[in-house]
Design a protein around this motif. Structure first.
Motif, PDB file in Angstrom:
ATOM      1  N   LEU A   1       1.006 -18.186  -6.640  1.00 35.49           N
ATOM      2  CA  LEU A   1       0.297 -17.047  -5.887  1.00 35.49           C
ATOM      3  C   LEU A   1       1.671 -16.118  -5.536  1.00 35.49           C
ATOM      4  CD1 LEU A   1      -2.310 -18.512  -4.117  1.00 35.49           C
ATOM      5  CD2 LEU A   1      -2.508 -17.591  -6.294  1.00 35.49           C
ATOM      6  N   TYR A   2       1.283 -14.917  -6.280  1.00 38.40           N
ATOM      7  CA  TYR A   2       2.596 -13.343  -5.696  1.00 38.40           C
ATOM      8  C   TYR A   2       2.457 -13.160  -3.968  1.00 38.40           C
ATOM      9  CZ  TYR A   2       4.624  -9.688  -5.139  1.00 38.40           C
ATOM     10  OH  TYR A   2       5.636  -8.108  -4.683  1.00 38.40           O
ATOM     11  N   THR A   3       3.137 -13.976  -2.929  1.00 32.41           N
ATOM     12  CA  THR A   3       3.080 -13.842  -1.863  1.00 32.41           C
ATOM     13  C   THR A   3       4.735 -12.181  -1.156  1.00 32.41           C
ATOM     14  OG1 THR A   3       4.506 -15.009  -0.658  1.00 32.41           O
ATOM     15  CG2 THR A   3       2.011 -15.627  -1.027  1.00 32.41           C
ATOM     16  N   ILE A   4       4.598 -11.733  -0.925  1.00 31.35           N
ATOM     17  CA  ILE A   4       5.616 -11.470  -0.143  1.00 31.35           C
ATOM     18  C   ILE A   4       5.305 -11.054   1.505  1.00 31.35           C
ATOM     19  CG2 ILE A   4       4.884  -8.550  -0.327  1.00 31.35           C
ATOM     20  CD1 ILE A   4       7.453  -8.115  -1.773  1.00 31.35           C
ATOM     21  N   TRP A   5       7.048 -11.270   2.213  1.00 35.29           N
ATOM     22  CA  TRP A   5       7.108 -11.092   3.117  1.00 35.29           C
ATOM     23  C   TRP A   5       8.271  -9.737   4.262  1.00 35.29           C
ATOM     24  CZ3 TRP A   5       3.349 -14.068   5.110  1.00 35.29           C
ATOM     25  CH2 TRP A   5       2.767 -14.774   4.699  1.00 35.29           C
ATOM     26  N   ASP A   6       8.214  -8.830   2.872  1.00 40.16           N
ATOM     27  CA  ASP A   6       8.831  -8.122   3.571  1.00 40.16           C
ATOM     28  C   ASP A   6       8.629  -7.074   4.525  1.00 40.16           C
ATOM     29  OD1 ASP A   6       8.578  -6.744   1.370  1.00 40.16           O
ATOM     30  OD2 ASP A   6      10.322  -5.189   0.949  1.00 40.16           O
ATOM     31  N   ARG A   7       7.223  -7.245   4.100  1.00 41.66           N
ATOM     32  CA  ARG A   7       6.255  -5.937   4.446  1.00 41.66           C
ATOM     33  C   ARG A   7       5.455  -6.947   5.181  1.00 41.66           C
ATOM     34  NH1 ARG A   7       5.908  -4.255  -0.933  1.00 41.66           N
ATOM     35  NH2 ARG A   7       8.110  -5.239  -1.168  1.00 41.66           N
ATOM     36  N   TYR A   8       3.847  -5.896   6.344  1.00 44.46           N
ATOM     37  CA  TYR A   8       2.751  -6.394   6.676  1.00 44.46           C
ATOM     38  C   TYR A   8       2.154  -5.551   6.663  1.00 44.46           C
ATOM     39  CZ  TYR A   8       5.182  -5.827  11.953  1.00 44.46           C
ATOM     40  OH  TYR A   8       5.342  -5.414  12.540  1.00 44.46           O
ATOM     41  N   ASP A   9       0.631  -5.463   6.570  1.00 39.52           N
ATOM     42  CA  ASP A   9      -0.193  -4.347   6.897  1.00 39.52           C
ATOM     43  C   ASP A   9      -0.474  -4.073   8.306  1.00 39.52           C
ATOM     44  OD1 ASP A   9      -0.204  -4.296   4.172  1.00 39.52           O
ATOM     45  OD2 ASP A   9      -1.914  -4.914   3.993  1.00 39.52           O
ATOM     46  N   ARG A  10      -1.484  -3.300   8.636  1.00 38.77           N
ATOM     47  CA  ARG A  10      -1.550  -3.296   9.959  1.00 38.77           C
ATOM     48  C   ARG A  10      -3.301  -3.898  10.969  1.00 38.77           C
ATOM     49  NH1 ARG A  10       1.304   1.304  11.955  1.00 38.77           N
ATOM     50  NH2 ARG A  10       2.184   2.247  10.154  1.00 38.77           N
ATOM     51  N   ASP A  11      -3.569  -4.311   9.638  1.00 40.44           N
ATOM     52  CA  ASP A  11      -5.069  -5.253   9.454  1.00 40.44           C
ATOM     53  C   ASP A  11      -4.764  -7.178   9.551  1.00 40.44           C
ATOM     54  OD1 ASP A  11      -4.688  -5.809   7.684  1.00 40.44           O
ATOM     55  OD2 ASP A  11      -6.732  -5.389   6.470  1.00 40.44           O
ATOM     56  N   THR A  12      -3.522  -6.883   9.680  1.00 45.01           N
ATOM     57  CA  THR A  12      -3.262  -8.388   9.764  1.00 45.01           C
ATOM     58  C   THR A  12      -3.008  -9.345  11.330  1.00 45.01           C
ATOM     59  OG1 THR A  12      -0.760  -8.152   9.718  1.00 45.01           O
ATOM     60  CG2 THR A  12      -1.591  -8.601   7.598  1.00 45.01           C
ATOM     61  N   GLU A  13      -2.743 -10.120  11.296  1.00 52.17           N
ATOM     62  CA  GLU A  13      -3.004 -10.534  12.994  1.00 52.17           C
ATOM     63  C   GLU A  13      -1.400 -10.702  13.253  1.00 52.17           C
ATOM     64  OE1 GLU A  13      -4.418 -12.324  15.761  1.00 52.17           O
ATOM     65  OE2 GLU A  13      -5.522 -12.041  14.146  1.00 52.17           O
TER      66      GLU A  13
END
Length: 167
Positions: A107-119
């Protein structure tokens, strides 16, 4: 998870990427029907196997975590399974069917960004946004770009990835 040093992963030749998000249309074939959330693993694999006269060694879900017109980054939870296929149970069942075909699944995951609707954003806001040398920041209406070198972000990424594996 923990497959990168296994012989099957090291000897993989054919990595197949499936379209997941509507914005992927035309890049790769869809395994999951966007409207009905149904799939036929055997029919799909028979079709893509014609490319190399073999089934993939690794089946990769790219951009599987998304909202209507954009990726969803930095969390990966029930909201994503529901959008993609209807539920966590259905996604787990699909992954199981692919693995029964003797394929690794990624599964593609990326950790250099996060969205405003995340915990993570609810806990930290834009405190960890990346600041360029000229003082500008990297963010838009949905996403905050960050580095991955900070302990808080790294620890959260590890927590979220472990939850993803368990799910």
């Amino acid at each position: 998870f923990n497959a990168q040093d296994k012989e099957k992963c090291l000897n993989a030749f054919y990595i197949h990427v499936t379209a997941s998000a509507p914005c992927d249309a035309g890049l790769w074939p869809f395994l999951i029907d966007q409207k009905t959330k149904k799939y036929d693993v055997n029919a799909y694999l028979n079709a893509v196997s014609k490319q190399f006269n073999r089934k993939p060694d690794i089946f990769h879900f790219y951009w599987w975590s998304y909202r209507e017109n954009d990726a969803r980054n930095g969390e990966y939870s029930d909201q994503d399974y529901k959008t993609l296929i209807g539920s966590r149970r259905k996604f787990r069942s699909l992954i199981n069917k692919l693995q029964k075909q003797n394929m690794l699944v990624s599964l593609y995951t990326i950790w250099d960004r996060y969205d405003r609707d995340t915990e993570f954003c609810k806990q930290h806001g834009d405190k960890y946004k990346r600041i360029r040398p000229d003082g500008t920041t990297e963010s838009n209406a949905n996403t905050i770009w960050t580095g991955v070198s900070g302990a808080v972000r790294r620890d959260y990424a590890a927590f979220a990835l472990n939850r993803l594996v368990k799910n």
